[in-house]
Design a protein around this motif. Structure first.
Motif, mmCIF file in Angstrom:
data_model
loop_
_atom_site.group_PDB
_atom_site.id
_atom_site.type_symbol
_atom_site.label_atom_id
_atom_site.label_comp_id
_atom_site.label_asym_id
_atom_site.label_seq_id
_atom_site.Cartn_x
_atom_site.Cartn_y
_atom_site.Cartn_z
ATOM 1 N N VAL A 344 42.861 8.466 -20.862
ATOM 2 C CA VAL A 344 42.427 8.048 -19.531
ATOM 3 C C VAL A 344 40.978 7.591 -19.581
ATOM 4 C CG1 VAL A 344 42.125 8.763 -17.130
ATOM 5 C CG2 VAL A 344 44.064 9.629 -18.452
ATOM 6 N N ALA A 345 40.134 8.332 -20.292
ATOM 7 C CA ALA A 345 38.722 7.954 -20.397
ATOM 8 C C ALA A 345 38.579 6.576 -21.031
ATOM 9 C CB ALA A 345 37.950 9.001 -21.203
ATOM 10 N N ARG A 346 39.323 6.316 -22.091
ATOM 11 C CA ARG A 346 39.244 5.003 -22.744
ATOM 12 C C ARG A 346 39.764 3.902 -21.820
ATOM 13 N NH1 ARG A 346 41.018 8.032 -27.189
ATOM 14 N NH2 ARG A 346 43.139 7.217 -26.999
ATOM 15 N N GLN A 347 40.802 4.196 -21.055
ATOM 16 C CA GLN A 347 41.307 3.220 -20.095
ATOM 17 C C GLN A 347 40.249 2.879 -19.054
ATOM 18 O OE1 GLN A 347 43.758 1.281 -19.524
ATOM 19 N NE2 GLN A 347 44.253 1.162 -17.335
ATOM 20 N N LEU A 348 39.545 3.876 -18.572
ATOM 21 C CA LEU A 348 38.514 3.629 -17.569
ATOM 22 C C LEU A 348 37.371 2.790 -18.153
ATOM 23 C CD1 LEU A 348 38.308 7.095 -15.778
ATOM 24 C CD2 LEU A 348 39.722 5.104 -15.217
ATOM 25 N N GLU A 349 37.012 3.050 -19.395
ATOM 26 C CA GLU A 349 35.987 2.232 -20.039
ATOM 27 C C GLU A 349 36.427 0.775 -20.112
ATOM 28 O OE1 GLU A 349 34.761 3.770 -23.812
ATOM 29 O OE2 GLU A 349 34.582 5.820 -23.064
ATOM 30 N N ALA A 350 37.694 0.553 -20.467
ATOM 31 C CA ALA A 350 38.205 -0.814 -20.566
ATOM 32 C C ALA A 350 38.223 -1.495 -19.199
ATOM 33 C CB ALA A 350 39.611 -0.801 -21.171
ATOM 34 N N VAL A 351 38.622 -0.759 -18.161
ATOM 35 C CA VAL A 351 38.645 -1.331 -16.812
ATOM 36 C C VAL A 351 37.225 -1.701 -16.373
ATOM 37 C CG1 VAL A 351 39.111 -0.827 -14.373
ATOM 38 C CG2 VAL A 351 40.780 -0.180 -16.116
ATOM 39 N N ALA A 352 36.264 -0.819 -16.634
ATOM 40 C CA ALA A 352 34.880 -1.103 -16.247
ATOM 41 C C ALA A 352 34.365 -2.347 -16.959
ATOM 42 C CB ALA A 352 33.993 0.104 -16.554
ATOM 43 N N HIS A 353 34.645 -2.459 -18.240
ATOM 44 C CA HIS A 353 34.194 -3.625 -18.996
ATOM 45 C C HIS A 353 34.812 -4.901 -18.431
ATOM 46 C CE1 HIS A 353 32.739 -5.797 -22.561
ATOM 47 N NE2 HIS A 353 33.908 -6.411 -22.556
ATOM 48 N N ALA A 354 36.124 -4.882 -18.181
ATOM 49 C CA ALA A 354 36.803 -6.057 -17.636
ATOM 50 C C ALA A 354 36.315 -6.375 -16.229
ATOM 51 C CB ALA A 354 38.313 -5.832 -17.640
ATOM 52 N N PHE A 355 36.000 -5.340 -15.461
ATOM 53 C CA PHE A 355 35.494 -5.556 -14.105
ATOM 54 C C PHE A 355 34.185 -6.336 -14.135
ATOM 55 C CE2 PHE A 355 32.390 -4.137 -10.947
ATOM 56 C CZ PHE A 355 32.997 -4.554 -9.773
ATOM 57 N N PHE A 356 33.258 -5.941 -14.995
ATOM 58 C CA PHE A 356 31.971 -6.627 -15.036
ATOM 59 C C PHE A 356 32.120 -8.061 -15.546
ATOM 60 C CE2 PHE A 356 30.119 -2.247 -14.993
ATOM 61 C CZ PHE A 356 29.403 -2.412 -13.818
ATOM 62 N N ASP A 357 33.024 -8.283 -16.512
ATOM 63 C CA ASP A 357 33.272 -9.652 -16.972
ATOM 64 C C ASP A 357 33.775 -10.511 -15.816
ATOM 65 O OD1 ASP A 357 32.457 -9.108 -19.526
ATOM 66 O OD2 ASP A 357 34.471 -8.948 -20.376
ATOM 67 N N PHE A 358 34.731 -9.963 -15.055
ATOM 68 C CA PHE A 358 35.277 -10.686 -13.907
ATOM 69 C C PHE A 358 34.197 -10.904 -12.845
ATOM 70 C CE2 PHE A 358 36.887 -9.840 -9.560
ATOM 71 C CZ PHE A 358 37.519 -11.059 -9.337
ATOM 72 N N HIS A 359 33.472 -9.855 -12.535
ATOM 73 C CA HIS A 359 32.444 -9.913 -11.494
ATOM 74 C C HIS A 359 31.386 -10.973 -11.823
ATOM 75 C CE1 HIS A 359 28.561 -8.685 -9.743
ATOM 76 N NE2 HIS A 359 29.252 -8.167 -8.743
ATOM 77 N N ASP A 360 30.981 -11.039 -13.086
ATOM 78 C CA ASP A 360 29.941 -11.988 -13.464
ATOM 79 C C ASP A 360 30.453 -13.428 -13.482
ATOM 80 O OD1 ASP A 360 28.315 -9.807 -13.733
ATOM 81 O OD2 ASP A 360 28.406 -9.734 -15.924
ATOM 82 N N SER A 361 31.735 -13.612 -13.807
ATOM 83 C CA SER A 361 32.297 -14.963 -13.851
ATOM 84 C C SER A 361 32.670 -15.483 -12.469
ATOM 85 C CB SER A 361 33.553 -14.988 -14.738
ATOM 86 O OG SER A 361 33.238 -14.706 -16.069
ATOM 87 N N CYS A 362 33.134 -14.596 -11.612
ATOM 88 C CA CYS A 362 33.653 -14.992 -10.305
ATOM 89 C C CYS A 362 33.114 -14.046 -9.234
ATOM 90 C CB CYS A 362 35.172 -14.946 -10.296
ATOM 91 S SG CYS A 362 35.915 -15.820 -11.670
ATOM 92 N N PRO A 363 31.901 -14.216 -8.777
ATOM 93 C CA PRO A 363 31.314 -13.274 -7.813
ATOM 94 C C PRO A 363 32.166 -13.142 -6.550
ATOM 95 C CG PRO A 363 29.645 -14.769 -8.682
ATOM 96 C CD PRO A 363 30.957 -15.288 -9.158
ATOM 97 N N PRO A 364 32.519 -11.931 -6.167
ATOM 98 C CA PRO A 364 33.324 -11.743 -4.968
ATOM 99 C C PRO A 364 32.575 -12.007 -3.662
ATOM 100 C CG PRO A 364 33.635 -9.914 -6.496
ATOM 101 C CD PRO A 364 32.439 -10.685 -6.960
ATOM 102 N N LEU A 365 31.243 -12.018 -3.690
ATOM 103 C CA LEU A 365 30.465 -12.273 -2.486
ATOM 104 C C LEU A 365 29.816 -13.653 -2.566
ATOM 105 C CD1 LEU A 365 28.635 -8.858 -1.884
ATOM 106 C CD2 LEU A 365 30.845 -9.633 -0.993
ATOM 107 N N PRO A 366 29.715 -14.338 -1.427
ATOM 108 C CA PRO A 366 29.054 -15.646 -1.415
ATOM 109 C C PRO A 366 27.591 -15.511 -1.807
ATOM 110 C CG PRO A 366 30.211 -15.211 0.652
ATOM 111 C CD PRO A 366 30.189 -13.926 -0.103
ATOM 112 N N THR A 367 27.040 -16.578 -2.336
ATOM 113 C CA THR A 367 25.620 -16.597 -2.686
ATOM 114 C C THR A 367 24.945 -17.782 -2.001
ATOM 115 O OG1 THR A 367 26.075 -17.898 -4.679
ATOM 116 C CG2 THR A 367 26.013 -15.500 -4.924
ATOM 117 N N GLY A 368 23.667 -17.651 -1.742
ATOM 118 C CA GLY A 368 22.920 -18.737 -1.123
ATOM 119 C C GLY A 368 23.469 -19.116 0.234
ATOM 120 N N ASP A 369 23.694 -20.423 0.433
ATOM 121 C CA ASP A 369 24.213 -20.924 1.702
ATOM 122 C C ASP A 369 25.736 -20.920 1.756
ATOM 123 O OD1 ASP A 369 21.637 -21.399 2.561
ATOM 124 O OD2 ASP A 369 21.604 -23.457 1.773
ATOM 125 N N GLU A 370 26.356 -20.397 0.732
ATOM 126 C CA GLU A 370 27.817 -20.374 0.660
ATOM 127 C C GLU A 370 28.391 -19.508 1.775
ATOM 128 O OE1 GLU A 370 30.974 -19.893 -3.050
ATOM 129 O OE2 GLU A 370 29.088 -18.789 -3.030
#
Length: 405
Positions: A344-370
């Motif tokens: 379970v601990a290793r699964q959570l590490e993998a999810v966290a890593h994938a989450f940050f990759d996704f978050h950085d590539s596709c920000p869920p919140l608008p930026t600037g004037d978006e």
């Protein structure tokens, strides 16, 4: 269709084949499906035909053929192939629908996503020494098997260390049992509960004790307290806190996650790819320049494809995160069956890593004037699901998941 759905679908096909007398073999309690390995065919595969060939007194390829025709007709299954000596390989239909089903399941089940009743017939009794790592591991295993429906009791060879309670550990009985019980025997921690609590606190101590496989030595140094990405516990909890902050940020901007059109009218001056939910990596996945949908975009309108009905471009950085969330119930069940909270601990590490990759590539919140769009709502839904999986997994390990870090 989720992996659990596919497993049930294949099991149903086996049962139908037996009921129709096309197959004479005992129906297994469950069918295991696994994600296809690199270079393999399809999305998932299983070896149930090889498992049933002996009892059915038939070649595995013939058993596979019997099952293929029954599984292929099921909704959500696009193609079923027979590979090798009799493996069944499944290509799921409309992968976006499967992704939505996973996100819906997480949203509906919350922290209980991945819990089940696969062990409901089992009555388990675990026994451990008067040692802190054994006590914490037995407590985590208790939570894992109980989450899969088992009834469980834990006993200790001697009276419990009073400091165990500060680590959340409970023990049902003490002393030598009259009959042999299943032992929980990880490598000793080399420190007492009181010493670990003083140095690390309860959350870092539990993670340090549970993260390594039971036969490995637990690293219980100050690195568990480092507030940085080099510390896996911090990274997991920070990913959860970030997911929760996205929900709060979206609320301030007046939108929430949910089913919505994934493409909205696009001004002629904009690229359609910039408005798709996972714009960070769909720029080369569009249709041919002369397709009907491309013509619609040139007129200033993206094709109207509802989030709840049509396909979504779940590729690139989102795909690993979606796959990990879909596989989460299977990971929890395997951890329960193998008495292995480290999984379970290793699964959570993998999810966290994938989450940050996704978050950085596709920000869920608008930026600037978006302005908030359907794309942001779709991204937020995935981010929230990741946060829920992280919180639920930490809870099973007996570790808090703070909303703020």
């Amino acid at each position: 269709m989720t992996p659990a759905d596919l497993s049930r679908t294949v099991l149903h096909a086996v049962r139908r084949a037996v009921d129709e007398d096309a197959l004479r073999a005992p129906v297994p309690a469950r069918v295991r499906v696994e994600r296809t390995r690199p270079g393999g065919s399809g999305d998932y595969a299983c070896a149930v035909a090889l498992q049933l060939a002996g009892p059915a007194a038939l070649p595995a390829l013939e058993v596979a053929s019997i099952l293929r025709e029954r599984v292929a007709a099921e909704p959500g299954v696009g193609r079923v192939e027979i590979t090798g000596p009799g493996f069944l390989s499944f290509t799921l239909d409309a992968p976006a629908a499967g992704d939505r089903a996973v996100l819906d399941a997480v949203r509906e089940q919350g922290l209980a996503y991945g819990h089940g009743d696969a062990l409901r017939e089992e009555i388990l009794q675990f026994h451990h020494a008067r040692e802190v790592r054994a006590a914490v591991t037995a407590h985590a295993v208790r939570r894992l098997v109980a989450a899969q429906g088992a009834r469980v009791r834990v006993s200790c060879e001697e009276a419990s260390d009073p400091d165990w309670a500060r680590l959340g550990v409970t023990v049902d009985a003490h002393g030598t049992p009259p009959v042999p019980l299943t032992g929980i025997r990880p490598a000793p921690a080399g420190a007492t509960a009181g010493e670990l609590l003083e140095r690390l606190g309860p959350d870092a101590a539990r993670w340090g004790l549970l993260r390594p496989a039971g036969h490995d030595r637990a690293a219980l140094g100050p690195e568990l307290l480092v507030q940085g990405e080099a510390n896996p516990l911090f990274r997991v909890r920070y990913a959860h806190a970030r997911a929760r902050s996205l929900t709060r940020g979206a609320a301030l901007l007046g939108f929430t996650a949910g089913h919505a059109p994934y493409a909205e009218p696009v001004p002629e001056s904009e690229s359609y790819a910039e408005t798709a939910p996972y714009a960070g990596y769909v720029q080369h996945a569009g249709p041919a320049p002369h397709s009907e949908s491309h013509a619609a975009r040139r007129e200033g309108h993206a094709p109207h494809t509802p989030y709840g009905e049509g396909p979504l471009p779940y590729d690139g950085a989102a795909r690993p995160l979606l796959d990990l969330i879909a596989d989460h119930p299977g990971v929890l069940l395997a951890a329960a069956r193998h008495r292995a909270p480290d999984r379970v601990a290793r699964q959570l590490e993998a999810v966290a890593h994938a989450f940050f990759d996704f978050h950085d590539s596709c920000p869920p919140l608008p930026t600037g004037d978006e302005k908030p769009s359907a794309a942001h709502r779709a991204r937020l839904a995935l981010a929230e699901a990741a946060g829920t999986v992280l919180a639920g997994g930490l809870s099973l390990l007996g570790i808090r998941a703070p909303e703020h870090l």
